[in-house]
Design a protein around this motif. Structure first.
Motif, PDB file in Angstrom:
ATOM      1  N   ILE A  68     -22.815 -32.533 -44.479  1.00  0.00           N
ATOM      2  CA  ILE A  68     -22.971 -31.669 -43.308  1.00  0.00           C
ATOM      3  C   ILE A  68     -22.912 -30.215 -43.763  1.00  0.00           C
ATOM      4  O   ILE A  68     -22.108 -29.865 -44.637  1.00  0.00           O
ATOM      5  N   ALA A  69     -23.781 -29.386 -43.217  1.00  0.00           N
ATOM      6  CA  ALA A  69     -23.851 -27.980 -43.618  1.00  0.00           C
ATOM      7  C   ALA A  69     -23.046 -27.096 -42.671  1.00  0.00           C
ATOM      8  O   ALA A  69     -22.859 -27.421 -41.494  1.00  0.00           O
ATOM      9  N   GLY A  70     -22.606 -25.954 -43.202  1.00  0.00           N
ATOM     10  CA  GLY A  70     -21.804 -25.047 -42.401  1.00  0.00           C
ATOM     11  C   GLY A  70     -22.500 -24.600 -41.131  1.00  0.00           C
ATOM     12  O   GLY A  70     -21.884 -24.538 -40.060  1.00  0.00           O
ATOM     13  N   GLU A  97     -13.488 -28.464 -58.645  1.00  0.00           N
ATOM     14  CA  GLU A  97     -14.709 -27.650 -58.674  1.00  0.00           C
ATOM     15  C   GLU A  97     -15.479 -27.764 -57.371  1.00  0.00           C
ATOM     16  O   GLU A  97     -15.922 -26.750 -56.798  1.00  0.00           O
ATOM     17  N   THR A  98     -15.672 -28.998 -56.871  1.00  0.00           N
ATOM     18  CA  THR A  98     -16.414 -29.150 -55.615  1.00  0.00           C
ATOM     19  C   THR A  98     -15.600 -28.631 -54.437  1.00  0.00           C
ATOM     20  O   THR A  98     -16.165 -28.127 -53.466  1.00  0.00           O
ATOM     21  N   VAL A  99     -14.283 -28.750 -54.517  1.00  0.00           N
ATOM     22  CA  VAL A  99     -13.432 -28.181 -53.470  1.00  0.00           C
ATOM     23  C   VAL A  99     -13.652 -26.670 -53.381  1.00  0.00           C
ATOM     24  O   VAL A  99     -13.809 -26.108 -52.286  1.00  0.00           O
ATOM     25  N   ASN A 100     -13.684 -26.013 -54.514  1.00  0.00           N
ATOM     26  CA  ASN A 100     -13.918 -24.569 -54.527  1.00  0.00           C
ATOM     27  C   ASN A 100     -15.262 -24.219 -53.905  1.00  0.00           C
ATOM     28  O   ASN A 100     -15.376 -23.274 -53.106  1.00  0.00           O
ATOM     29  N   LYS A 101     -16.287 -24.984 -54.243  1.00  0.00           N
ATOM     30  CA  LYS A 101     -17.629 -24.716 -53.701  1.00  0.00           C
ATOM     31  C   LYS A 101     -17.653 -24.906 -52.191  1.00  0.00           C
ATOM     32  O   LYS A 101     -18.298 -24.137 -51.462  1.00  0.00           O
ATOM     33  N   ARG A 102     -16.941 -25.904 -51.707  1.00  0.00           N
ATOM     34  CA  ARG A 102     -16.891 -26.141 -50.255  1.00  0.00           C
ATOM     35  C   ARG A 102     -16.100 -25.039 -49.542  1.00  0.00           C
ATOM     36  O   ARG A 102     -16.463 -24.605 -48.436  1.00  0.00           O
ATOM     37  N   GLN A 107     -16.301 -20.347 -45.846  1.00  0.00           N
ATOM     38  CA  GLN A 107     -16.031 -18.952 -45.531  1.00  0.00           C
ATOM     39  C   GLN A 107     -17.304 -18.139 -45.348  1.00  0.00           C
ATOM     40  O   GLN A 107     -17.330 -17.192 -44.546  1.00  0.00           O
ATOM     41  N   GLN A 108     -18.362 -18.507 -46.045  1.00  0.00           N
ATOM     42  CA  GLN A 108     -19.639 -17.817 -45.860  1.00  0.00           C
ATOM     43  C   GLN A 108     -20.150 -17.978 -44.435  1.00  0.00           C
ATOM     44  O   GLN A 108     -20.900 -17.134 -43.935  1.00  0.00           O
ATOM     45  N   HIS A 109     -19.740 -19.055 -43.771  1.00  0.00           N
ATOM     46  CA  HIS A 109     -20.145 -19.295 -42.384  1.00  0.00           C
ATOM     47  C   HIS A 109     -19.032 -18.947 -41.399  1.00  0.00           C
ATOM     48  O   HIS A 109     -19.077 -19.343 -40.230  1.00  0.00           O
ATOM     49  N   ASN A 110     -18.028 -18.204 -41.885  1.00  0.00           N
ATOM     50  CA  ASN A 110     -16.896 -17.783 -41.051  1.00  0.00           C
ATOM     51  C   ASN A 110     -16.105 -18.954 -40.479  1.00  0.00           C
ATOM     52  O   ASN A 110     -15.458 -18.819 -39.436  1.00  0.00           O
ATOM     53  N   LEU A 111     -16.168 -20.082 -41.168  1.00  0.00           N
ATOM     54  CA  LEU A 111     -15.283 -21.191 -40.855  1.00  0.00           C
ATOM     55  C   LEU A 111     -13.972 -20.976 -41.602  1.00  0.00           C
ATOM     56  O   LEU A 111     -13.962 -20.438 -42.714  1.00  0.00           O
ATOM     57  N   THR A 112     -12.870 -21.379 -41.004  1.00  0.00           N
ATOM     58  CA  THR A 112     -11.581 -21.303 -41.680  1.00  0.00           C
ATOM     59  C   THR A 112     -11.305 -22.636 -42.360  1.00  0.00           C
ATOM     60  O   THR A 112     -11.111 -23.648 -41.682  1.00  0.00           O
ATOM     61  N   PRO A 113     -11.294 -22.678 -43.691  1.00  0.00           N
ATOM     62  CA  PRO A 113     -11.044 -23.943 -44.377  1.00  0.00           C
ATOM     63  C   PRO A 113      -9.555 -24.266 -44.428  1.00  0.00           C
ATOM     64  O   PRO A 113      -8.704 -23.376 -44.557  1.00  0.00           O
TER      65      PRO A 113
END
Length: 230
Positions: A68-70, A97-102, A107-113
């Motif tokens: 699913i995309a942001g 590594e994949t956690v960092n990418k996610r 954050q690029q989509h202003n979602l709070t991870p």
């Protein structure tokens, strides 16, 4: 992976009345399956409950079947997303590594991870808890904005196993996590078999800001008791 759309609406009917007694300074986020997100977004519009997804991919689109995309989440009003949950790491090959990418994509989509970290029983018994979590934190947070972040400590060995992580021990580990952050105000949650009968002690700890609730969130009365901890 619980609750159809009908079951999620039934849950809301049982849960929403309990919020009348919930202090205004408490944030409530429901992280539900993808199939429930749009329906609940419409039904919770204007309420104090925020919605979160259980994962997000690092690309905006592409040949990534099952991901699913942001932008897809933002479009339906989603505010939060869980990243690096222990079950994603254990069953689906998630790495630091994949956690960092996610995290970066969220954050690029202003979602709070909501970043999850934690150790297995084997790792704890081997005395690796501190080093492992330090490694998870350092690798996950490369270039991540710590002013738009939540962290959850999940002692994997205490989830559904019958083993218990004492509140003071959870507080100790969360203190260690906080000491590694450049922003000490990052909310840090505890997520290891949180239940109605232990939430008060958990939330009495100085370092613990909230709870990431698993099985006990499935029943409206249990979750209401957790949300309305003393």
């Amino acid at each position: 992976m619980f609750k159809t759309q009908a079951e999620s609406l039934e849950f809301l009917q049982g849960f929403m009345p309990s919020l009348e007694q919930t202090p205004e300074d408490r944030d409530i986020v429901l992280c539900v399956p993808f199939t429930d997100l749009n329906l609940l977004s419409k039904n919770l519009h204007g309420s104090r409950i925020q919605l979160g997804a259980q994962n997000v991919h690092w690309e905006d689109s592409g040949a990534y079947t099952g991901e699913i995309a942001g932008a897809m989440l933002v479009e339906i009003g989603i505010r939060y997303v869980i990243v690096g949950h222990s079950e994603r790491r254990q069953y689906f090959g998630e790495t630091d590594e994949t956690v960092n990418k996610r995290l970066l994509a969220a954050q690029q989509h202003n979602l709070t991870p909501i970043l999850c970290v934690g150790e297995t029983k084997q790792q704890r018994d081997a005395g690796e808890t501190e080093a492992l979590i330090a490694s998870q934190i350092s690798q996950a947070l490369v270039n991540v904005d710590q002013h738009n972040l939540v962290i959850a400590y999940e002692p994997i060995w205490a989830i559904g196993t019958g083993d218990t992580c004492e509140a003071k021990e959870a507080n100790r580990v969360i203190g260690l996590i906080r000491s590694q952050l450049t922003n000490p105000d990052v909310p840090i949650q505890y997520g290891g078999s949180v239940k109605p009968n232990n939430i008060d002690e958990i939330m009495a700890q100085a370092e613990i800001d909230g709870a990431l609730v698993g099985g006990a969130s499935l029943e409206p009365n249990d979750f209401a008791r957790i949300v309305n901890y003393k």
